[in-house]
Design an enzyme around this catalytic site. Sequence first.
Site, PDB file in Angstrom:
ATOM      1  N   TYR A 135     -10.206  30.019  -3.105  1.00 18.87           N
ATOM      2  CA  TYR A 135     -11.658  29.904  -2.883  1.00 18.87           C
ATOM      3  C   TYR A 135     -12.323  29.018  -3.930  1.00 18.87           C
ATOM      4  O   TYR A 135     -13.286  28.324  -3.639  1.00 18.87           O
ATOM      5  CB  TYR A 135     -12.316  31.287  -2.944  1.00 18.87           C
ATOM      6  CG  TYR A 135     -12.446  31.977  -1.619  1.00 18.87           C
ATOM      7  CD1 TYR A 135     -11.326  32.242  -0.846  1.00 18.87           C
ATOM      8  CD2 TYR A 135     -13.687  32.395  -1.150  1.00 18.87           C
ATOM      9  CE1 TYR A 135     -11.439  32.898   0.359  1.00 18.87           C
ATOM     10  CE2 TYR A 135     -13.812  33.048   0.061  1.00 18.87           C
ATOM     11  CZ  TYR A 135     -12.690  33.300   0.812  1.00 18.87           C
ATOM     12  OH  TYR A 135     -12.816  33.954   1.999  1.00 18.87           O
ATOM     13  N   LYS A 190       2.358  37.146  -1.678  1.00 19.50           N
ATOM     14  CA  LYS A 190       3.245  36.310  -0.854  1.00 19.50           C
ATOM     15  C   LYS A 190       4.230  35.657  -1.815  1.00 19.50           C
ATOM     16  O   LYS A 190       4.408  34.433  -1.860  1.00 19.50           O
ATOM     17  CB  LYS A 190       2.409  35.285  -0.063  1.00 19.50           C
ATOM     18  CG  LYS A 190       3.178  34.520   1.004  1.00 19.50           C
ATOM     19  CD  LYS A 190       3.545  35.346   2.229  1.00 19.50           C
ATOM     20  CE  LYS A 190       4.457  34.551   3.156  1.00 19.50           C
ATOM     21  NZ  LYS A 190       4.975  35.356   4.276  1.00 19.50           N
ATOM     22  N   ASP A 222       1.943  39.382   5.136  1.00 25.31           N
ATOM     23  CA  ASP A 222       2.154  39.458   6.588  1.00 25.31           C
ATOM     24  C   ASP A 222       2.553  40.873   6.997  1.00 25.31           C
ATOM     25  O   ASP A 222       2.051  41.423   7.980  1.00 25.31           O
ATOM     26  CB  ASP A 222       3.166  38.403   7.065  1.00 25.31           C
ATOM     27  CG  ASP A 222       4.436  38.342   6.210  1.00 25.31           C
ATOM     28  OD1 ASP A 222       4.483  38.976   5.129  1.00 25.31           O
ATOM     29  OD2 ASP A 222       5.381  37.652   6.620  1.00 25.31           O
ATOM     30  N   ASP A 246      -9.890  38.777   1.828  1.00 28.33           N
ATOM     31  CA  ASP A 246     -10.891  38.446   2.842  1.00 28.33           C
ATOM     32  C   ASP A 246     -10.376  38.834   4.220  1.00 28.33           C
ATOM     33  O   ASP A 246     -11.064  39.502   5.000  1.00 28.33           O
ATOM     34  CB  ASP A 246     -11.179  36.936   2.785  1.00 28.33           C
ATOM     35  CG  ASP A 246     -12.174  36.501   3.840  1.00 28.33           C
ATOM     36  OD1 ASP A 246     -13.206  37.185   3.996  1.00 28.33           O
ATOM     37  OD2 ASP A 246     -11.920  35.487   4.520  1.00 28.33           O
ATOM     38  N   ASP A 250     -11.268  42.562   6.685  1.00 27.50           N
ATOM     39  CA  ASP A 250     -11.850  42.571   8.031  1.00 27.50           C
ATOM     40  C   ASP A 250     -10.986  43.393   8.988  1.00 27.50           C
ATOM     41  O   ASP A 250     -11.504  44.147   9.815  1.00 27.50           O
ATOM     42  CB  ASP A 250     -11.992  41.143   8.590  1.00 27.50           C
ATOM     43  CG  ASP A 250     -13.366  40.537   8.330  1.00 27.50           C
ATOM     44  OD1 ASP A 250     -14.003  40.926   7.329  1.00 27.50           O
ATOM     45  OD2 ASP A 250     -13.804  39.688   9.130  1.00 27.50           O
TER      46      ASP A 250
HETATM   47  C1  IPM Z   1     -16.760  37.937   2.970  1.00 25.37           C
HETATM   48  C2  IPM Z   1     -17.186  36.716   3.726  1.00 25.37           C
HETATM   49  C3  IPM Z   1     -17.329  35.554   2.763  1.00 25.37           C
HETATM   50  C4  IPM Z   1     -15.960  35.286   2.169  1.00 25.37           C
HETATM   51  C5  IPM Z   1     -17.931  34.270   3.348  1.00 25.37           C
HETATM   52  C6  IPM Z   1     -19.265  34.532   4.000  1.00 25.37           C
HETATM   53  C7  IPM Z   1     -18.061  33.190   2.312  1.00 25.37           C
HETATM   54  O1  IPM Z   1     -16.295  36.439   4.756  1.00 25.37           O
HETATM   55  O2  IPM Z   1     -17.495  38.367   2.067  1.00 25.37           O
HETATM   56  O3  IPM Z   1     -15.695  38.471   3.280  1.00 25.37           O
HETATM   57  O4  IPM Z   1     -15.149  34.540   2.751  1.00 25.37           O
HETATM   58  O5  IPM Z   1     -15.677  35.820   1.102  1.00 25.37           O
HETATM   59 MG    MG Z   2     -14.773  37.917   5.002  1.00 22.69          MG
END
Ligand code: IPM
Ligand code: MG
Length: 356
Positions: A135, A190, A222, A246, A250
């Site tokens: 990042y 990884k 993975d 990240d 999710d």
């Molecule tokens: C998160 C989001 C952010 C990230 C984006 C909005 C930059 O997806 O906080 O997970 O990738 O960290």
């Molecule tokens: Mg995110």
Amino acid sequence: MKIAVLPGDGIGTEIVAEALKVLKALELDLTLETALVGGAAFEAHGHPLPGSTLKLAMESDAVLFGAVGDWKYDKLDRPLRPEQAILGLRKNMGLFANFRPAICYKQLTDASSLKPELVAGLDILIIRELTGDIYFGQPRGRRIATDGHFPGSEEAFDTMRYSRPEIERIAHVAFQAAQKRDKRVTSVDKANVLETFQLWKDVVSEIGLQYPDVALDHMYVDNAAMQLVKAPKKFDVVVTGNMFGDILSDAAAMLTGSIGMLPSASLNAKNQGLYEPSHGSAPDIAGKGVANPLATILSAAMMLRFSLNQPEAAARIERAVDAVLNQGLRTPDIYSDGTTKVGTREMGDAVVKALD
Ligand code: IPM
Ligand code: MG
């Protein structure tokens, strides 16, 4: 205690308004100051993270953040896009430790995309390193390739990198969090392919020796993705880098039924923190009064606990959220037959009413 309130874009303003209602109802001694961020700040000041907003955030004990982003800004130069605001806050405030709990409320087991028996009682904590990795790694950019498979053609590149101290400090955070829970850490890497994550694995193992009461295991990313949807309850604390965190957070969020329920905290070495729902700005439902404010309300609870040293006030919010779920109140994202559908504001009001 001073709190910077940054509602942002899309549903951000609606959900933060509900969290503020709840905070105000607690009658704590808090100074709240609001500022623009993201697309809203770009419209007003030409920049997603204006100097005045950053200054306010840096001078506050905590930041309560809504969400940023809208498709209409996708064509702007990268430094002007709303997402840069959150990345800029993370970087400038040094918010390296991101806590993303994924808890499946017993009332919402049916809202999960997985079978109820796989998620009932799920309580995992993803700890994501937030200021390093690909990042923020330099160099990055676009250029004409001089080597590789297609010399002479346009290419783009990013740099994945971690230093030993960056890994050490997030490892300490993970082990200490695990000590307060089920005392298990899974470090996700990884290392079979990447040098960066071989160092990650080595350093986490070394730090682990200082925590003999915590069981450490290592998993390739993975496989971790697969295990998260196969047997998520096997995890306690998961610690990983920025990029893998990240993605995995999710996936973990969806196990719980709705990302609309999940708070998050991002802390620096001084326990200053930024608190935000795990979901985004959801421009498709913005302004309709249907967004779930509970993730933001629960983020305010995390803020009280982690940065403002008010654990009892935090617990009151969490009990109130549990109570409204018991009452059967549901925003559309968590609605199922036999429950009562409510909007953003009704949900916020119900939480205020349920405070004991
Ligand atoms: C998160 C989001 C952010 C990230 C984006 C909005 C930059 O997806 O906080 O997970 O990738 O960290
Ligand atoms: Mg995110």
